[in-house]
Scaffold this active site. Structure first.
Site, PDB file in Angstrom:
ATOM      1  N   GLU A 168       0.815  -1.211   0.000  1.00 52.90           N
ATOM      2  CA  GLU A 168       0.000   0.000   0.000  1.00 52.90           C
ATOM      3  C   GLU A 168       0.850   1.263   0.000  1.00 52.90           C
ATOM      4  O   GLU A 168       1.597   1.509   0.955  1.00 52.90           O
ATOM      5  CB  GLU A 168      -0.907   0.015   1.241  1.00 52.90           C
ATOM      6  CG  GLU A 168      -1.749   1.274   1.363  1.00 52.90           C
ATOM      7  CD  GLU A 168      -2.522   1.330   2.671  1.00 52.90           C
ATOM      8  OE1 GLU A 168      -3.543   2.046   2.702  1.00 52.90           O
ATOM      9  OE2 GLU A 168      -2.120   0.675   3.654  1.00 52.90           O
TER      10      GLU A 168
ATOM     11  N   ASP B 260      -5.469   2.727  -1.669  1.00 55.04           N
ATOM     12  CA  ASP B 260      -6.157   3.564  -0.696  1.00 55.04           C
ATOM     13  C   ASP B 260      -6.370   4.941  -1.332  1.00 55.04           C
ATOM     14  O   ASP B 260      -5.417   5.690  -1.559  1.00 55.04           O
ATOM     15  CB  ASP B 260      -5.316   3.672   0.579  1.00 55.04           C
ATOM     16  CG  ASP B 260      -6.060   4.357   1.713  1.00 55.04           C
ATOM     17  OD1 ASP B 260      -6.633   5.436   1.473  1.00 55.04           O
ATOM     18  OD2 ASP B 260      -6.056   3.821   2.835  1.00 55.04           O
TER      19      ASP B 260
ATOM     20  N   GLN C 248      -9.535   1.090  -0.628  1.00 51.93           N
ATOM     21  CA  GLN C 248      -9.978   1.678   0.627  1.00 51.93           C
ATOM     22  C   GLN C 248     -10.386   3.127   0.413  1.00 51.93           C
ATOM     23  O   GLN C 248      -9.876   3.791  -0.491  1.00 51.93           O
ATOM     24  CB  GLN C 248      -8.870   1.594   1.687  1.00 51.93           C
ATOM     25  CG  GLN C 248      -8.559   0.166   2.111  1.00 51.93           C
ATOM     26  CD  GLN C 248      -7.439   0.081   3.132  1.00 51.93           C
ATOM     27  OE1 GLN C 248      -6.511   0.883   3.121  1.00 51.93           O
ATOM     28  NE2 GLN C 248      -7.515  -0.898   4.019  1.00 51.93           N
TER      29      GLN C 248
ATOM     30  N   GLU D 293     -12.034   2.567   5.569  1.00 49.98           N
ATOM     31  CA  GLU D 293     -10.921   2.760   6.501  1.00 49.98           C
ATOM     32  C   GLU D 293     -10.809   4.246   6.810  1.00 49.98           C
ATOM     33  O   GLU D 293      -9.934   4.942   6.312  1.00 49.98           O
ATOM     34  CB  GLU D 293      -9.602   2.232   5.931  1.00 49.98           C
ATOM     35  CG  GLU D 293      -8.523   2.154   7.008  1.00 49.98           C
ATOM     36  CD  GLU D 293      -7.110   2.031   6.450  1.00 49.98           C
ATOM     37  OE1 GLU D 293      -6.277   1.425   7.122  1.00 49.98           O
ATOM     38  OE2 GLU D 293      -6.861   2.552   5.348  1.00 49.98           O
TER      39      GLU D 293
END
Length: 270
Positions: A142, A177, A203, A239
């Protein structure tokens, strides 16, 4: 069809870890993910998941020595043995609870050590991916923004794609993300299109607040529609850091599912 999972590292954090699972299920989530659940015995977590009938998507490798500033070990030269121990711990725990993925954290490195750190990360991920494959699990990496975590080695989507190409293992994927990527790079739609074949998980959180995804500069209804049109069939992880009690901030989810023009892309699952 987009499906939403609850990241229990942030959501329902007012509750003990095991109670968060039931709270997520009560809120309508069919899957959860966690950061570092290792203080809870894996068998207890497995049983909590079974009782609530929710899937566990993934967890992070331990960060190392947090007190000394560690935030992952994968790209840190000289810490190879510690990293592989962290991978082993994550895979062992994940196997018990039925997790499908492990996020291998790269760590913080200085700019002048970037080239060596990349070689280290590639070598470490190659070994980790082979171990994960034996367990039937995916390795996620990530990119994390430098505002929240200055000096984090992996911070751009293109960098992650290059590393995956060098690792050359089919079970290594990007955890995309949107919060981190918007801060570091922006241009989310193009990057989702360009790297869809490498994305293993998505996310969401508001930018810049990292709160519920119903505020800020990203139109997540649009992002979800784009993912649906692209054929993304994975989960979208909520998240974010709730503005207050998690339950009080879930209006974004009910609003989206009640919007007929949008709900068809949600697949009927929270």
């Amino acid at each position: 069809m987009s499906r939403f999972s609850a990241n229990l590292g942030f959501l329902f954090s007012e509750l003990p870890e095991l109670e968060r699972v039931a709270a997520a299920a009560k809120a309508g989530f069919k899957a959860v993910e966690m950061h570092w659940p290792y203080q809870v015995p894996a068998t207890q977590m497995r049983d909590a998941l079974a009782r609530s009938r929710v899937a566990m998507l993934g967890l992070n490798t331990p960060v190392g020595n947090a007190a000394a500033g560690d935030f992952g070990l994968g790209a840190l030269p000289g810490r190879e043995e510690e990293f592989q121990q962290a991978v082993d711990q994550a895979l062992s725990y994940g196997a018990v609870i039925g997790a499908s993925a492990v996020h291998c954290m790269a760590g913080v490195v200085s700019v002048d050590a970037a080239a060596q750190a990349e070689r280290m990360f590639v070598a470490n991920l190659t070994a980790a991916a082979d171990k994960a494959a034996q367990a039937g699990m995916t390795v996620l990496i990530e990119p994390i923004n430098h505002r929240d975590k200055p000096g984090y080695f992996l911070h751009r989507i293109e960098q992650a794609a290059s590393i995956i190409e060098k690792v050359a293992r089919a079970n290594v994927r990007i955890m995309f993300d949107c919060y981190h990527t918007q801060i570091m790079q922006g241009d989310l739609t193009r990057r989702l299109k360009d790297y869809l074949n490498l994305i293993g998980h998505v996310q969401i959180a508001a930018v810049p607040s990292r709160a519920e995804p119903d505020e800020g500069e990203i139109d997540y209804r649009y992002i979800c529609r784009i993912l649906d049109r692209l054929g993304y069939d994975g989960w979208i992880g909520a998240e974010y850091k709730p503005r207050g009690r998690t339950e009080d901030g879930l209006g974004w989810l009910s609003a989206w599912t009640q919007d007929r023009s949008f709900s068809s892309s949600l697949g009927g699952a929270a």
